[in-house]
Structure formats: structure tokens, C-alpha cells
Design an enzyme around this catalytic site. Structure first.
Site, PDB file in Angstrom:
ATOM      1  N   LYS A   4      -1.064  46.286  43.260  1.00  0.00           N
ATOM      2  CA  LYS A   4      -1.666  45.003  43.618  1.00  0.00           C
ATOM      3  C   LYS A   4      -2.945  44.759  42.783  1.00  0.00           C
ATOM      4  O   LYS A   4      -3.443  45.684  42.115  1.00  0.00           O
ATOM      5  CB  LYS A   4      -1.943  44.996  45.125  1.00  0.00           C
ATOM      6  CG  LYS A   4      -0.651  45.083  45.977  1.00  0.00           C
ATOM      7  CD  LYS A   4      -0.984  45.010  47.463  1.00  0.00           C
ATOM      8  CE  LYS A   4       0.255  44.957  48.332  1.00  0.00           C
ATOM      9  NZ  LYS A   4      -0.083  44.775  49.772  1.00  0.00           N
TER      10      LYS A   4
ATOM     11  N   PHE B 249      -2.827  35.427  58.583  1.00  0.00           N
ATOM     12  CA  PHE B 249      -3.469  35.955  57.389  1.00  0.00           C
ATOM     13  C   PHE B 249      -2.700  35.641  56.094  1.00  0.00           C
ATOM     14  O   PHE B 249      -3.099  36.091  55.022  1.00  0.00           O
ATOM     15  CB  PHE B 249      -3.672  37.476  57.518  1.00  0.00           C
ATOM     16  CG  PHE B 249      -2.390  38.254  57.749  1.00  0.00           C
ATOM     17  CD1 PHE B 249      -1.523  38.555  56.700  1.00  0.00           C
ATOM     18  CD2 PHE B 249      -2.048  38.675  59.022  1.00  0.00           C
ATOM     19  CE1 PHE B 249      -0.353  39.268  56.909  1.00  0.00           C
ATOM     20  CE2 PHE B 249      -0.866  39.388  59.251  1.00  0.00           C
ATOM     21  CZ  PHE B 249      -0.019  39.680  58.177  1.00  0.00           C
TER      22      PHE B 249
ATOM     23  N   THR C 124      -0.981  50.999  56.131  1.00  0.00           N
ATOM     24  CA  THR C 124      -1.331  49.662  55.616  1.00  0.00           C
ATOM     25  C   THR C 124      -2.833  49.503  55.369  1.00  0.00           C
ATOM     26  O   THR C 124      -3.248  48.991  54.330  1.00  0.00           O
ATOM     27  CB  THR C 124      -0.878  48.580  56.632  1.00  0.00           C
ATOM     28  OG1 THR C 124       0.511  48.760  56.895  1.00  0.00           O
ATOM     29  CG2 THR C 124      -1.121  47.179  56.090  1.00  0.00           C
TER      30      THR C 124
ATOM     31  N   ARG D 296      -3.039  54.797  49.092  1.00  0.00           N
ATOM     32  CA  ARG D 296      -4.039  53.967  49.781  1.00  0.00           C
ATOM     33  C   ARG D 296      -5.205  54.814  50.302  1.00  0.00           C
ATOM     34  O   ARG D 296      -6.350  54.353  50.319  1.00  0.00           O
ATOM     35  CB  ARG D 296      -3.375  53.195  50.924  1.00  0.00           C
ATOM     36  CG  ARG D 296      -2.466  52.076  50.416  1.00  0.00           C
ATOM     37  CD  ARG D 296      -1.563  51.553  51.511  1.00  0.00           C
ATOM     38  NE  ARG D 296      -0.820  50.372  51.118  1.00  0.00           N
ATOM     39  CZ  ARG D 296       0.206  49.888  51.810  1.00  0.00           C
ATOM     40  NH1 ARG D 296       0.605  50.484  52.919  1.00  0.00           N
ATOM     41  NH2 ARG D 296       0.843  48.806  51.380  1.00  0.00           N
TER      42      ARG D 296
ATOM     43  N   ASN E 178      -4.991  46.686  49.717  1.00  0.00           N
ATOM     44  CA  ASN E 178      -4.463  48.039  49.914  1.00  0.00           C
ATOM     45  C   ASN E 178      -3.669  48.590  48.736  1.00  0.00           C
ATOM     46  O   ASN E 178      -2.746  49.380  48.899  1.00  0.00           O
ATOM     47  CB  ASN E 178      -3.668  48.113  51.227  1.00  0.00           C
ATOM     48  CG  ASN E 178      -2.532  47.106  51.280  1.00  0.00           C
ATOM     49  OD1 ASN E 178      -2.259  46.429  50.287  1.00  0.00           O
ATOM     50  ND2 ASN E 178      -1.864  47.025  52.413  1.00  0.00           N
TER      51      ASN E 178
ATOM     52  N   HIS F 167       2.215  48.046  46.935  1.00  0.00           N
ATOM     53  CA  HIS F 167       3.341  47.731  47.809  1.00  0.00           C
ATOM     54  C   HIS F 167       4.495  48.651  47.433  1.00  0.00           C
ATOM     55  O   HIS F 167       4.717  48.912  46.250  1.00  0.00           O
ATOM     56  CB  HIS F 167       3.805  46.275  47.623  1.00  0.00           C
ATOM     57  CG  HIS F 167       5.169  46.048  48.198  1.00  0.00           C
ATOM     58  ND1 HIS F 167       5.381  45.843  49.547  1.00  0.00           N
ATOM     59  CD2 HIS F 167       6.406  46.087  47.630  1.00  0.00           C
ATOM     60  CE1 HIS F 167       6.679  45.736  49.774  1.00  0.00           C
ATOM     61  NE2 HIS F 167       7.328  45.887  48.622  1.00  0.00           N
TER      62      HIS F 167
ATOM     63  N   GLU G 194      13.772  42.524  46.911  1.00  0.00           N
ATOM     64  CA  GLU G 194      12.482  42.359  46.231  1.00  0.00           C
ATOM     65  C   GLU G 194      12.613  42.463  44.711  1.00  0.00           C
ATOM     66  O   GLU G 194      11.933  41.737  43.980  1.00  0.00           O
ATOM     67  CB  GLU G 194      11.502  43.427  46.743  1.00  0.00           C
ATOM     68  CG  GLU G 194      11.146  43.262  48.217  1.00  0.00           C
ATOM     69  CD  GLU G 194      10.416  44.466  48.811  1.00  0.00           C
ATOM     70  OE1 GLU G 194      10.078  44.409  49.993  1.00  0.00           O
ATOM     71  OE2 GLU G 194      10.202  45.462  48.088  1.00  0.00           O
TER      72      GLU G 194
HETATM   73  N1  LIG Z   1      -3.734  41.824  59.468  1.00  0.00           N
HETATM   74  C1  LIG Z   1      -3.610  41.642  58.158  1.00  0.00           C
HETATM   75  N2  LIG Z   1      -4.556  40.996  57.453  1.00  0.00           N
HETATM   76  C2  LIG Z   1      -4.450  40.784  56.141  1.00  0.00           C
HETATM   77  N3  LIG Z   1      -3.384  41.194  55.399  1.00  0.00           N
HETATM   78  C3  LIG Z   1      -2.409  41.847  56.043  1.00  0.00           C
HETATM   79  C4  LIG Z   1      -2.463  42.106  57.450  1.00  0.00           C
HETATM   80  N4  LIG Z   1      -1.321  42.768  57.793  1.00  0.00           N
HETATM   81  C5  LIG Z   1      -0.602  42.909  56.670  1.00  0.00           C
HETATM   82  N5  LIG Z   1      -1.246  42.364  55.617  1.00  0.00           N
HETATM   83  C6  LIG Z   1      -0.789  42.318  54.228  1.00  0.00           C
HETATM   84  O1  LIG Z   1       0.608  42.121  54.209  1.00  0.00           O
HETATM   85  C7  LIG Z   1       1.240  43.210  53.569  1.00  0.00           C
HETATM   86  C8  LIG Z   1       2.559  43.479  54.240  1.00  0.00           C
HETATM   87  O2  LIG Z   1       2.334  43.812  55.587  1.00  0.00           O
HETATM   88  P1  LIG Z   1       3.097  45.041  56.228  1.00  0.00           P
HETATM   89  O3  LIG Z   1       2.758  45.058  57.663  1.00  0.00           O
HETATM   90  O4  LIG Z   1       4.524  44.951  55.817  1.00  0.00           O
HETATM   91  O5  LIG Z   1       2.292  46.234  55.557  1.00  0.00           O
HETATM   92  P2  LIG Z   1       2.765  47.329  54.532  1.00  0.00           P
HETATM   93  O6  LIG Z   1       2.037  48.575  54.838  1.00  0.00           O
HETATM   94  O7  LIG Z   1       2.661  46.841  53.133  1.00  0.00           O
HETATM   95  O8  LIG Z   1       4.160  47.456  55.021  1.00  0.00           O
HETATM   96  P3  LIG Z   1       5.317  48.193  54.443  1.00  0.00           P
HETATM   97  O9  LIG Z   1       4.693  49.168  53.458  1.00  0.00           O
HETATM   98  O10 LIG Z   1       5.898  48.791  55.675  1.00  0.00           O
HETATM   99  O11 LIG Z   1       6.200  47.151  53.789  1.00  0.00           O
HETATM  100  C9  LIG Z   1       0.249  44.368  53.678  1.00  0.00           C
HETATM  101  O12 LIG Z   1       0.440  45.347  52.696  1.00  0.00           O
HETATM  102  C10 LIG Z   1      -1.055  43.641  53.528  1.00  0.00           C
HETATM  103  O13 LIG Z   1      -1.356  43.384  52.147  1.00  0.00           O
END
Ligand SMILES: Nc1ncnc2c1ncn2[C@@H]1O[C@H](COP(=O)(O)OP(=O)(O)OP(=O)(O)O)[C@@H](O)[C@H]1O
Length: 140
Positions: free
Chosen positions: A11, A59, A93, A104, A118, A121, A132
């Protein structure tokens, strides 16, 4: 065990902090194959498709603005059972909660503006990986 492909996106914060090489090194040291690699400027359309289950989240605008802070690196990784292993490499996350040793946990942190950044992805299932990869590598 099966041969799989997964999508990794470094990212904008990971690219800016020059962690593309660190992340590729972890993947290669683990023995997986880099099948494709390119720099991408994410469009809103690509982000809406990629995060289709998040478009109605409060968000989502913040997520789009984060993902457009700079270029991202798209990487297709191939190997045996690679999807869950690379997903585990990413860590939790929220980088503040991610274990040391994960990408991360090692390269991410919490930011003073409160935006969640973070670093990486990774696809969370083989079918998500295929979906994807079509979004980010339509030419393949
Ligand atoms: N509460 C939040 N506020 C801001 N950004 C968020 C929030 N929750 C998720 N995101 C963003 O959306 C992305 C996708 O959310 P997700 O919950 O799928 O997390 P992830 O850890 O990337 O999941 P996964 O790795 O399981 O696909 C996150 O990586 C983050 O960048």
C-alpha cells in the site's frame, strides 16, 4: 495442499517507506515465486471493486484517500498453499495490534491523523485471489 496464486498489494505507506524490497525478500526467502510485479496508481473504480464489501462502510472514503496517497505495488505470488501463508505474513489489520514478525507488526504503526494505514494487502482465499488479480492485472 494445492498450487495457488495470491495477490499482494504494497500500500502507499509501504511504498513511501521503501518496504517493497523487504516484502519481496520475505516472500522469496520463504520459497514462493513472484509471478508478476508492477507499480499501480489505484483508481476509485478499482478500489470500489477490490473493497466491494466495504463500499458502504463509514471509513470507505478514508480508505480510498489512503490508497490514493501514492502508487501501490501489485505482486502475484505463486506456490503450494500460498494464500493462507502469505495472509498470515501480513498480520492483524491494525498495525498497533499486529505481532512482531509480521509485515504490519514490523513495518506498520499507528498514525497521528488517526487514519488506519497498514502497509500491505493479501488475499484471504483462493477465490478472492482470482477475483482481485483480475482487477489489478486485467492484462494477464
Ligand atoms: N475501521 C477501519 N478504519 C479505516 N480503515 C479500515 C477499517 N477497517 C478496515 N479498514 C481498511 O480496509 C481494509 C480491508 O479491511 P479488512 O477488515 O478486510 O482488513 P484486512 O486485514 O486487510 O483484511 P484481510 O487481510 O482479512 O483481507 C483494511 O486493510 C484497512 O486498510
Amino acid at each position: 495442499m494445492s498450487e495457488q496464486r495470491t495477490l499482494v498489494l504494497v500500500k502507499p505507506d509501504g511504498v513511501k517507506a521503501q518496504h517493497i524490497g523487504d516484502i519481496i525478500a520475505r516472500i522469496e526467502h520463504k520459497g514462493y515465486k513472484i509471478e508478476a510485479l508492477k507499480m499501480i496508481n489505484a483508481t476509485k473504480e478499482q478500489l470500489a471493486k477490490h473493497y466491494q464489501d466495504k463500499v458502504n462502510a463509514p471509513f470507505f472514503p478514508e480508505l480510498v484517500s489512503y490508497m490514493q496517497e501514492g502508487p501501490i505495488a501489485g505482486i502475484i505470488v505463486a506456490g503450494t498453499n500460498v494464500v493462507p501463508i502469505i495472509h498470515k505474513m501480513a498480520g492483524a489489520t491494525n498495525p498497533g495490534e499486529a505481532d512482531w514478525g509480521t509485515v504490519r507488526g514490523d513495518f506498520g504503526r499507528e498514525w497521528p491523523d488517526g487514519n488506519l494505514r497498514n502497509v500491505i494487502h493479501t488475499s484471504d482465499s483462493p477465490s478472492e485471489a482470482d477475483r482481485e488479480i483480475e482487477i489489478w492485472f486485467p492484462e494477464l
